[in-house]
Design a protein around this motif. Structure first.
Motif, mmCIF file in Angstrom:
data_model
loop_
_atom_site.group_PDB
_atom_site.id
_atom_site.type_symbol
_atom_site.label_atom_id
_atom_site.label_comp_id
_atom_site.label_asym_id
_atom_site.label_seq_id
_atom_site.Cartn_x
_atom_site.Cartn_y
_atom_site.Cartn_z
ATOM 1 N N ALA A 127 152.238 29.595 62.220
ATOM 2 C CA ALA A 127 151.832 31.225 62.733
ATOM 3 C C ALA A 127 152.802 31.535 63.781
ATOM 4 C CB ALA A 127 150.572 31.262 62.357
ATOM 5 N N ILE A 128 152.381 30.473 65.058
ATOM 6 C CA ILE A 128 153.334 30.484 66.130
ATOM 7 C C ILE A 128 154.653 30.482 66.370
ATOM 8 C CG2 ILE A 128 153.643 29.005 68.445
ATOM 9 C CD1 ILE A 128 151.054 28.050 67.807
ATOM 10 N N GLU A 129 155.203 29.801 65.114
ATOM 11 C CA GLU A 129 156.504 29.903 64.671
ATOM 12 C C GLU A 129 157.447 31.347 65.036
ATOM 13 O OE1 GLU A 129 160.897 29.785 63.444
ATOM 14 O OE2 GLU A 129 159.798 28.395 65.205
ATOM 15 N N PRO A 130 156.188 32.277 64.679
ATOM 16 C CA PRO A 130 157.311 33.661 64.632
ATOM 17 C C PRO A 130 156.892 34.625 66.266
ATOM 18 C CG PRO A 130 155.984 33.779 63.209
ATOM 19 C CD PRO A 130 155.132 32.463 63.768
ATOM 20 N N THR A 131 156.505 34.111 67.083
ATOM 21 C CA THR A 131 155.486 34.849 67.696
ATOM 22 C C THR A 131 156.197 34.620 69.171
ATOM 23 O OG1 THR A 131 153.438 34.168 66.726
ATOM 24 C CG2 THR A 131 153.457 35.147 69.142
ATOM 25 N N CYS A 191 157.125 27.770 57.638
ATOM 26 C CA CYS A 191 157.811 27.997 58.933
ATOM 27 C C CYS A 191 158.987 28.352 58.265
ATOM 28 C CB CYS A 191 158.444 26.928 60.155
ATOM 29 S SG CYS A 191 156.918 26.547 60.986
ATOM 30 N N ALA A 192 159.564 28.518 57.596
ATOM 31 C CA ALA A 192 160.931 28.743 56.729
ATOM 32 C C ALA A 192 160.430 30.083 55.511
ATOM 33 C CB ALA A 192 161.591 27.460 54.798
ATOM 34 N N ALA A 193 159.317 30.042 55.403
ATOM 35 C CA ALA A 193 158.932 31.173 54.071
ATOM 36 C C ALA A 193 158.275 32.379 55.420
ATOM 37 C CB ALA A 193 157.681 30.433 53.806
ATOM 38 N N VAL A 194 157.640 32.094 56.087
ATOM 39 C CA VAL A 194 156.863 32.838 57.187
ATOM 40 C C VAL A 194 158.628 33.426 57.625
ATOM 41 C CG1 VAL A 194 156.214 33.661 59.450
ATOM 42 C CG2 VAL A 194 154.852 31.717 57.734
#
Length: 238
Positions: free
Chosen positions: A56-60, A193-196
Motif C-alpha cells: 500500500a505504501i509502494e504507490p504513495t 506491488c506488481a499488481a498495484v
C-alpha cells in the motif's frame, strides 16, 4: 547460484507470468475505475495491514506514480511491530474507526491488499468503503484465502466483499522454497506491488489516451523534481 536462490527467483518469474496471463482483465477494470475517479476529481485510496501495508505504501508519493494516491495509514497496523499488528488486524470494528477519520468520497476507488484476506480489518475496510459508495479492489491470494478459515464473524473473506478482485497467485502460506525443516521465500509483497503498479499504470495510460492531464510524479532526485511534485501533490492536498 545456490539451488534455493534459483528456485525462489524462478518462482517469482512464474508467478508474475500467471499474474499477467490471468489478471489482465481485472487490472484493466480497476485501472478504468481509477481513471474515472481521477477525471472526476477523486483520488485512489490504498490500504493494507502487516506486510500488506508495504504494498500500500509502494504507490504513495512514488516517482513515476500517480500523485492522486492516499495511503490509509494506521501505525498500529504497521509490520514494524509484528506482535501488535497480528492482534489489531483481527479486531472487529477497528476498520470503521479508520474510515471515520479518512476523507473518502463516493465514486473514488480503494485498493485493499491482504495476502490471506481472512482478518476482520481488511474485510471490514472493504465493506465499509463500499457502503460509502467507493469501488473496492481486492489484491489478494485466492489460493490462500480459499484454504483458510475467515476470522470475520460473517465468515466472509476479502475477495467476497470486493467489487473487483486481482488474484496475486501467491501460494498458500506465502512460501516458495521447501527446505528440510521449513518453507521460505515469501512472494506476496512482490506480487501485490506488481499488481498495484499495473493498476496505476493502466489508469495513467487511460488518462493520457483521453487527453487528460496525467498527475504523475517524477523523481525528487532530478532537476526540478521537487517543484513539479509539489504542484501535483497540492492538487490533492485534502
Amino acid at each position: 547460484m545456490p539451488a534455493a536462490t534459483t528456485t525462489y527467483l524462478e518462482a517469482i518469474r512464474r508467478l508474475l507470468t500467471q499474474l499477467e496471463e490471468h489478471e489482465t482483465s481485472a487490472i484493466d477494470q480497476a485501472g478504468q475505475r481509477v481513471a474515472q475517479s481521477i477525471t472526476a476529481g477523486g483520488v485512489l485510496h490504498v490500504f493494507g495491514s502487516g506486510h500488506s501495508m508495504l504494498a500500500a505504501i509502494e504507490p504513495t508519493v512514488r516517482a513515476g506514480g500517480l500523485a492522486a494516491v492516499n495511503l490509509l495509514f494506521d501505525a498500529a497496523l504497521s509490520p514494524t511491530d509484528p506482535s501488535r499488528v497480528s492482534t489489531v488486524e483481527r479486531l472487529p470494528g477497528y476498520a470503521g474507526t479508520i474510515l471515520q477519520h479518512t476523507s473518502v468520497e463516493p465514486g473514488e476507488v480503494l485498493i485493499v491488499i491482504s495476502h490471506s484476506g481472512i482478518n476482520p480489518v481488511p474485510i471490514e475496510m472493504a465493506a465499509g468503503a463500499r457502503e460509502r459508495g467507493l469501488t473496492v479492489v481486492a489484491v489478494t491470494s485466492l489460493e490462500h484465502s480459499r484454504r483458510a478459515s475467515s476470522r470475520h464473524v460473517s465468515g466472509r473473506r476479502l475477495y467476497e466483499v470486493a467489487d473487483i478482485v486481482v488474484d496475486t497467485h501467491a501460494p498458500f502460506g506465502d512460501t516458495t522454497v521447501d527446505l528440510a525443516s521449513a518453507g521460505t521465500g515469501a512472494v506476496s509483497t512482490i506480487l501485490a506491488c506488481a499488481a498495484v503498479n499495473a493498476i496505476t499504470v493502466r489508469a495513467a495510460e487511460l488518462l493520457a489516451g483521453n487527453g487528460a492531464d496525467v498527475p504523475v510524479l517524477v523523481s525528487q532526485n532530478v532537476d526540478g523534481g521537487d517543484d513539479h511534485n509539489e504542484r501535483q501533490i497540492e492538487r490533492y492536498r485534502r
